[in-house]
Design an enzyme around this catalytic site. Structure first.
Site, PDB file in Angstrom:
ATOM      1  N   THR A 134       0.853  -1.196   0.000  1.00  0.00           N
ATOM      2  CA  THR A 134       0.000   0.000   0.000  1.00  0.00           C
ATOM      3  C   THR A 134       0.886   1.242   0.000  1.00  0.00           C
ATOM      4  O   THR A 134       1.962   1.219   0.583  1.00  0.00           O
ATOM      5  CB  THR A 134      -0.856  -0.005   1.290  1.00  0.00           C
ATOM      6  OG1 THR A 134      -1.837  -1.028   1.158  1.00  0.00           O
ATOM      7  CG2 THR A 134      -1.557   1.316   1.541  1.00  0.00           C
ATOM      8  N   ARG A 155     -14.543  -6.894  -0.267  1.00  0.00           N
ATOM      9  CA  ARG A 155     -13.929  -6.428   0.983  1.00  0.00           C
ATOM     10  C   ARG A 155     -13.281  -5.043   0.793  1.00  0.00           C
ATOM     11  O   ARG A 155     -12.647  -4.777  -0.214  1.00  0.00           O
ATOM     12  CB  ARG A 155     -12.869  -7.442   1.412  1.00  0.00           C
ATOM     13  CG  ARG A 155     -12.084  -7.053   2.672  1.00  0.00           C
ATOM     14  CD  ARG A 155     -10.754  -6.431   2.319  1.00  0.00           C
ATOM     15  NE  ARG A 155      -9.958  -6.154   3.523  1.00  0.00           N
ATOM     16  CZ  ARG A 155      -8.869  -5.385   3.513  1.00  0.00           C
ATOM     17  NH1 ARG A 155      -8.464  -4.840   2.385  1.00  0.00           N
ATOM     18  NH2 ARG A 155      -8.198  -5.164   4.606  1.00  0.00           N
ATOM     19  N   VAL A 156     -13.475  -4.174   1.758  1.00  0.00           N
ATOM     20  CA  VAL A 156     -12.851  -2.845   1.744  1.00  0.00           C
ATOM     21  C   VAL A 156     -12.008  -2.712   3.007  1.00  0.00           C
ATOM     22  O   VAL A 156     -12.476  -3.040   4.101  1.00  0.00           O
ATOM     23  CB  VAL A 156     -13.930  -1.738   1.698  1.00  0.00           C
ATOM     24  CG1 VAL A 156     -13.278  -0.364   1.777  1.00  0.00           C
ATOM     25  CG2 VAL A 156     -14.759  -1.857   0.419  1.00  0.00           C
ATOM     26  N   GLY A 157     -10.781  -2.262   2.848  1.00  0.00           N
ATOM     27  CA  GLY A 157      -9.891  -2.105   4.008  1.00  0.00           C
ATOM     28  C   GLY A 157      -9.916  -0.703   4.574  1.00  0.00           C
ATOM     29  O   GLY A 157     -10.875   0.059   4.377  1.00  0.00           O
ATOM     30  N   ASP A 158      -8.853  -0.355   5.273  1.00  0.00           N
ATOM     31  CA  ASP A 158      -8.799   0.951   5.960  1.00  0.00           C
ATOM     32  C   ASP A 158      -8.381   2.091   5.028  1.00  0.00           C
ATOM     33  O   ASP A 158      -8.673   3.250   5.307  1.00  0.00           O
ATOM     34  CB  ASP A 158      -7.791   0.885   7.119  1.00  0.00           C
ATOM     35  CG  ASP A 158      -6.384   0.544   6.622  1.00  0.00           C
ATOM     36  OD1 ASP A 158      -6.251  -0.292   5.703  1.00  0.00           O
ATOM     37  OD2 ASP A 158      -5.418   1.127   7.147  1.00  0.00           O
ATOM     38  N   THR A 204      -0.716   1.941   6.775  1.00  0.00           N
ATOM     39  CA  THR A 204      -0.628   0.704   6.000  1.00  0.00           C
ATOM     40  C   THR A 204      -0.546  -0.469   6.959  1.00  0.00           C
ATOM     41  O   THR A 204       0.108  -0.367   8.002  1.00  0.00           O
ATOM     42  CB  THR A 204       0.596   0.686   5.063  1.00  0.00           C
ATOM     43  OG1 THR A 204       0.690  -0.610   4.458  1.00  0.00           O
ATOM     44  CG2 THR A 204       1.907   0.993   5.783  1.00  0.00           C
ATOM     45  N   GLY A 205      -1.217  -1.558   6.625  1.00  0.00           N
ATOM     46  CA  GLY A 205      -1.168  -2.711   7.520  1.00  0.00           C
ATOM     47  C   GLY A 205      -2.452  -3.489   7.463  1.00  0.00           C
ATOM     48  O   GLY A 205      -3.231  -3.354   6.516  1.00  0.00           O
ATOM     49  N   GLY A 263      -5.740  -3.958   7.571  1.00  0.00           N
ATOM     50  CA  GLY A 263      -6.769  -2.926   7.504  1.00  0.00           C
ATOM     51  C   GLY A 263      -7.898  -3.076   8.505  1.00  0.00           C
ATOM     52  O   GLY A 263      -8.383  -2.083   9.069  1.00  0.00           O
TER      53      GLY A 263
HETATM   54  N1  ASP Z   1      -4.173  -1.532   4.696  1.00  0.00           N
HETATM   55  C1  ASP Z   1      -4.384  -2.179   3.435  1.00  0.00           C
HETATM   56  C2  ASP Z   1      -5.699  -2.886   3.458  1.00  0.00           C
HETATM   57  O1  ASP Z   1      -6.067  -3.405   4.491  1.00  0.00           O
HETATM   58  C3  ASP Z   1      -3.323  -3.172   3.096  1.00  0.00           C
HETATM   59  C4  ASP Z   1      -1.914  -2.743   3.400  1.00  0.00           C
HETATM   60  O2  ASP Z   1      -1.667  -1.654   3.852  1.00  0.00           O
HETATM   61  O3  ASP Z   1      -0.989  -3.540   3.171  1.00  0.00           O
HETATM   62  O4  ASP Z   1      -6.349  -2.948   2.451  1.00  0.00           O
END
Ligand code: ASP
Length: 330
Positions: free
Chosen positions: A194, A222-225, A245-246, A248
């Site tokens: 990300t 699916r939707v992340g953060d 990032t991480g 989510g």
């Molecule tokens: N945060 C992103 C998500 O959950 C993925 C990532 O940052 O690696 O979609």
């Protein structure tokens, strides 16, 4: 004896000297995860390519800020470079869904006005961050998703690409490994990359932007953060600008980006302290990843609880990039 005119001359010389322009700041990330030397070294030249990509993004954002441009323009410019770079999980190079597609999420926020724009699950816009900005500026909404967001993008005249533009062999291989190993969707190895940027401009305003392909093997839209204002992205001139990032799901549950700004406002913590405290909360619910922060006072911070984070920062003194946990951490 000093000539009576000398004082006047000196004063006017001082007045005529151009005021030193306020400094600008830029911090970027290209994702956090199990990023270790031995693993990167398996692909010769990869580490150098990634460092060069981060530096190109810093250069693009810095050019905007150096000439007095806005933090908003700078974060968009930096993120567009990373979206076009196949080494990062955003735009070209995005991870694949379980169905073998690319569904992209992005968001942007202006700390000056608290205007924000976001898109989720878009499939044809070359630079999703620019679509998020169009949502912010040319619609009365904050977030658009799926087919509707794709059609808004066409209406706005943004650069459209065939969905195959986003796919790379590397990400396809990751999807295959993911499916055969049956690892969990939250397994950090399979999604990092990300991208995000936060900036402070010479006028004292901050902005934040984040863009991602999400997680390898994601299903059910699916939707992340990343596109969630307050989770993956937040900017408020009263406190800070954050991009995350991480994992989510955990970042959404903690409300990471907003929480960091809130701690700074109410607890008067500095950026690093607030970011570390919130990343601890993420770790406490088994989340991992990292954040970048910039403040109107000119603080810049990284905080991550993963092995590494692709990252970089710049101001008028120069640029630096880092990848591994034992390099620059602040
Ligand atoms: N945060 C992103 C998500 O959950 C993925 C990532 O940052 O690696 O979609």
């Amino acid at each position: 004896m000093r000539h009576p005119l000398l004082g006047v001359l000196l004063m006017s010389a001082l007045a005529a000297a151009p005021a030193k322009a306020a400094d600008w700041k830029l911090v970027i990330h290209g994702g956090a995860g199990v990023i270790e030397r031995a693993q990167l070294a398996k692909t010769p030249g990869k580490e150098q390519e990634i460092r060069a990509g981060l530096d190109r993004a810093l250069a693009a954002g810095s050019a905007v800020l150096e000439r007095g441009g806005t933090a908003l323009d700078a974060v968009e410019a930096a993120v567009r470079v990373l979206e076009d770079d196949p080494n990062f999980n955003a735009g070209r190079g995005a991870v694949f869904t379980a169905d073998g597609k690319n569904e992209l999420d992005a968001s942007i926020m202006d700390g000056r006005t608290k205007a924000a724009g976001a898109v989720a699950g878009v499939t044809r816009t070359r630079n999703p961050i620019s679509l998020a900005r169009k949502v912010m500026e040319n619609s009365s909404h904050v977030m658009l998703s799926g087919a509707g967001a794709d059609s808004f993008s066409r209406e706005q005249g943004l650069d459209q690409v065939d969905p195959s533009w986003f796919g790379t062999d590397y990400r396809r291989k990751q999807l295959e490994e993911f499916k055969s190993a049956k690892v969990g969707a939250l397994d950090i190895e399979y999604r990092y990359g990300t991208v995000g940027a936060v900036a402070l401009d010479r006028a004292g305003h901050v902005a934040a932007a984040t863009s991602t392909g999400g997680m390898t093997g994601k299903r059910w839209n699916r939707v992340g953060d990343a596109p969630i204002i307050g989770a993956g992205t937040y900017a408020d001139d009263r406190a800070c600008a954050v991009s995350a990032t991480g994992s989510g799901e955990m970042f959404i549950r903690v409300g990471v980006a907003h929480e960091i700004c809130a701690r700074m406002r109410f607890l008067k913590e500095d950026a690093g302290t607030a970011a570390d405290a919130v990343m601890k909360e993420v770790a406490a619910i088994d989340g991992s990843g990292g954040v970048i922060v910039v403040t109107p006072k000119g603080e810049m911070a990284y905080s991550f609880n993963s092995a590494g984070m692709y990252r970089g920062k710049a101001d008028s003194n120069g640029r630096s990039v880092a990848i591994f946990g034992d390099e620059e951490r602040r």
